[in-house]
Design a protein around this motif. Structure first.
Motif, PDB file in Angstrom:
ATOM      1  N   GLN A 173      29.195  12.190 124.637  1.00 35.21           N
ATOM      2  CA  GLN A 173      29.868  11.698 123.438  1.00 35.21           C
ATOM      3  C   GLN A 173      29.544  10.235 123.191  1.00 35.21           C
ATOM      4  O   GLN A 173      29.302   9.821 122.051  1.00 35.21           O
ATOM      5  CB  GLN A 173      31.384  11.878 123.584  1.00 35.21           C
ATOM      6  CG  GLN A 173      31.856  13.315 123.616  1.00 35.21           C
ATOM      7  CD  GLN A 173      31.599  14.045 122.316  1.00 35.21           C
ATOM      8  OE1 GLN A 173      31.823  13.513 121.231  1.00 35.21           O
ATOM      9  NE2 GLN A 173      31.109  15.262 122.414  1.00 35.21           N
TER      10      GLN A 173
ATOM     11  N   GLU B 101      26.056   9.877 121.786  1.00 37.18           N
ATOM     12  CA  GLU B 101      26.021  10.303 120.381  1.00 37.18           C
ATOM     13  C   GLU B 101      26.547   9.197 119.465  1.00 37.18           C
ATOM     14  O   GLU B 101      26.021   8.978 118.369  1.00 37.18           O
ATOM     15  CB  GLU B 101      26.852  11.582 120.200  1.00 37.18           C
ATOM     16  CG  GLU B 101      26.257  12.817 120.838  1.00 37.18           C
ATOM     17  CD  GLU B 101      24.998  13.271 120.119  1.00 37.18           C
ATOM     18  OE1 GLU B 101      25.082  13.595 118.925  1.00 37.18           O
ATOM     19  OE2 GLU B 101      23.926  13.290 120.757  1.00 37.18           O
TER      20      GLU B 101
ATOM     21  N   TRP C 200      30.660  15.375 129.598  1.00 38.95           N
ATOM     22  CA  TRP C 200      31.041  15.431 128.188  1.00 38.95           C
ATOM     23  C   TRP C 200      31.233  14.025 127.631  1.00 38.95           C
ATOM     24  O   TRP C 200      30.761  13.709 126.534  1.00 38.95           O
ATOM     25  CB  TRP C 200      32.317  16.253 128.032  1.00 38.95           C
ATOM     26  CG  TRP C 200      32.860  16.314 126.636  1.00 38.95           C
ATOM     27  CD1 TRP C 200      32.549  17.222 125.666  1.00 38.95           C
ATOM     28  CD2 TRP C 200      33.803  15.400 126.043  1.00 38.95           C
ATOM     29  NE1 TRP C 200      33.243  16.942 124.516  1.00 38.95           N
ATOM     30  CE2 TRP C 200      34.018  15.832 124.713  1.00 38.95           C
ATOM     31  CE3 TRP C 200      34.476  14.280 126.506  1.00 38.95           C
ATOM     32  CZ2 TRP C 200      34.882  15.173 123.848  1.00 38.95           C
ATOM     33  CZ3 TRP C 200      35.341  13.615 125.654  1.00 38.95           C
ATOM     34  CH2 TRP C 200      35.542  14.064 124.346  1.00 38.95           C
TER      35      TRP C 200
ATOM     36  N   ALA D 234      39.548  16.357 120.923  1.00 42.89           N
ATOM     37  CA  ALA D 234      38.749  16.046 122.102  1.00 42.89           C
ATOM     38  C   ALA D 234      39.071  16.995 123.248  1.00 42.89           C
ATOM     39  O   ALA D 234      38.174  17.504 123.937  1.00 42.89           O
ATOM     40  CB  ALA D 234      38.975  14.602 122.527  1.00 42.89           C
TER      41      ALA D 234
END
Length: 279
Positions: free
Chosen positions: A123, A126, A119, A34
Motif C-alpha cells: 500500500q 502504491e 499488505w 483497510a
C-alpha cells in the motif's frame, strides 16, 4: 499511514479494530475498508497456501507463549505445558461483502501477522509511486515499485542468521516483493525448549524443522510473504519443490547446518554466497 494501520490491524493494541473483533462472537461486525482489504488478502493467502498461511492460528501462538509484542516477550518461559489447540478453519468465519461485516464463531480469533506487513508495504509503495521509484521495507517485507531512476536494480541484503550485522547475500531486485520467514529471530525458550512464532495449522504447534529461514522473491510482496511462510512450514524438500512449481517465484533456504538451497530462479537475483553453494 503505518500508525493508522497499526491502530486497525495490530493484535497487540487492545483497542485496535482487530482486538475488538476478536472479543465479539456470533454477530456481524462492520469493519473498515483497510481491514476488509487485509481480510481478503488473508483469505487469498489461506487458499494459495492450502491452509498453511491462515489467520486463525492466533490461539496456537498464544498457547506457544507469543502473547505480547516480541520486544516485550520473556526469552525464558516456564510453567504450563504446550498443547495443540483445536483447529478452526477459516471457512468457519462468515464475511458479508455487501455490508463489509465479519462474524467470528465462538472460539475463533484472528491474527494478520502472516499478511499485514506485506499488505502495508504494498500500500505504501502504491501511494508513493507518483513521486518516483521507491522501495518500502516493512520489518523485512519489502515492496519494490520498479527500477531506480538510472534503471538499475535495488540492492537488498539478506541478513546473516549466524553473524549479527552482516549480510548473508545481496539480492538485486528491480520490481516486485521480497520477504523472509524463519525461526532465527522470533524465538524463545519454554521449559528449556526452543519455540518460535511460525505455527503449523495442521498440528497447532510451532513448526519442527531444520530450516532456519526462507527468503522469497515474487511479483508482489504479499505473494513473497505467503510463499516464504508456506515453504518454511513445508520444509526443505517439499518447500523447494513448491517454490519451483511457481515459475514467478525465486527462493533461498538457509538450513540450521549452514547449508543453502536455492531455486533455479534465484540465480537471477543472487549476487553472493548462494551462487557458490547452490543446491
Amino acid at each position: 499511514w503505518f500508525e493508522e494501520w497499526e491502530d486497525s490491524l495490530s493484535r497487540f493494541r487492545l483497542d485496535s479494530e482487530l482486538s475488538r473483533l476478536n472479543r465479539t462472537f456470533d454477530q456481524p461486525t462492520a469493519v473498515s475498508d483497510a481491514f476488509w482489504d487485509v481480510f481478503q488478502t488473508a483469505l487469498w493467502a489461506d487458499e494459495f497456501s492450502e491452509g498453511l498461511v491462515t489467520p486463525t492460528v492466533l490461539d496456537a501462538m498464544l498457547d506457544a507463549g507469543y502473547d505480547r509484542s516480541f520486544d516485550d516477550l520473556p526469552r525464558e518461559q516456564f510453567g504450563w505445558m504446550i498443547s495443540a489447540p483445536e483447529n478452526h478453519p477459516l471457512s468457519t468465519v462468515v464475511a458479508d461483502p455487501e455490508h463489509k461485516t465479519i462474524t467470528l464463531p465462538q472460539g475463533v480469533h484472528l491474527d494478520f501477522g502472516g499478511v499485514a506487513k506485506g499488505w502495508a508495504a504494498h500500500q505504501a509503495v502504491e501511494r508513493l509511486l507518483e513521486f518516483g521509484p521507491c522501495l518500502v521495507n516493512a520489518g523485512g517485507d519489502i515492496a519494490v515499485s520498479g527500477p531506480r531512476l538510472d534503471g538499475s536494480a535495488w540492492e537488498i541484503g539478506v541478513s546473516n542468521p549466524f553473524e549479527a550485522d552482516s549480510d548473508f547475500d545481496v539480492l538485486h531486485v528491480k520490481r516486485g516483493g521480497v520477504a523472509s520467514s524463519g525461526r532465527d529471530r522470533r524465538n524463545w525458550k519454554h521449559n528449556g525448549r526452543l519455540h518460535h512464532h511460525i505455527i503449523n495449522p495442521n498440528t497447532g504447534l510451532p513448526v519442527e524443522t531444520d530450516v532456519l529461514r526462507v527468503t522469497v522473491v515474487a511479483p508482489t510482496v504479499m505473494e513473497a510473504e505467503a510463499a516464504a511462510k508456506t515453504a518454511f512450514i513445508l520444509g526443505r524438500d517439499k518447500g523447494l519443490a513448491w517454490i519451483e512449481a511457481h515459475p514467478s517465484f525465486a527462493g533461498m533456504m538457509i538450513m540450521e547446518s549452514g547449508e543453502v538451497f536455492i531455486s533455479r530462479s534465484m540465480m537471477e537475483y543472487s549476487q553472493g554466497v548462494s551462487h557458490a553453494i547452490a543446491k
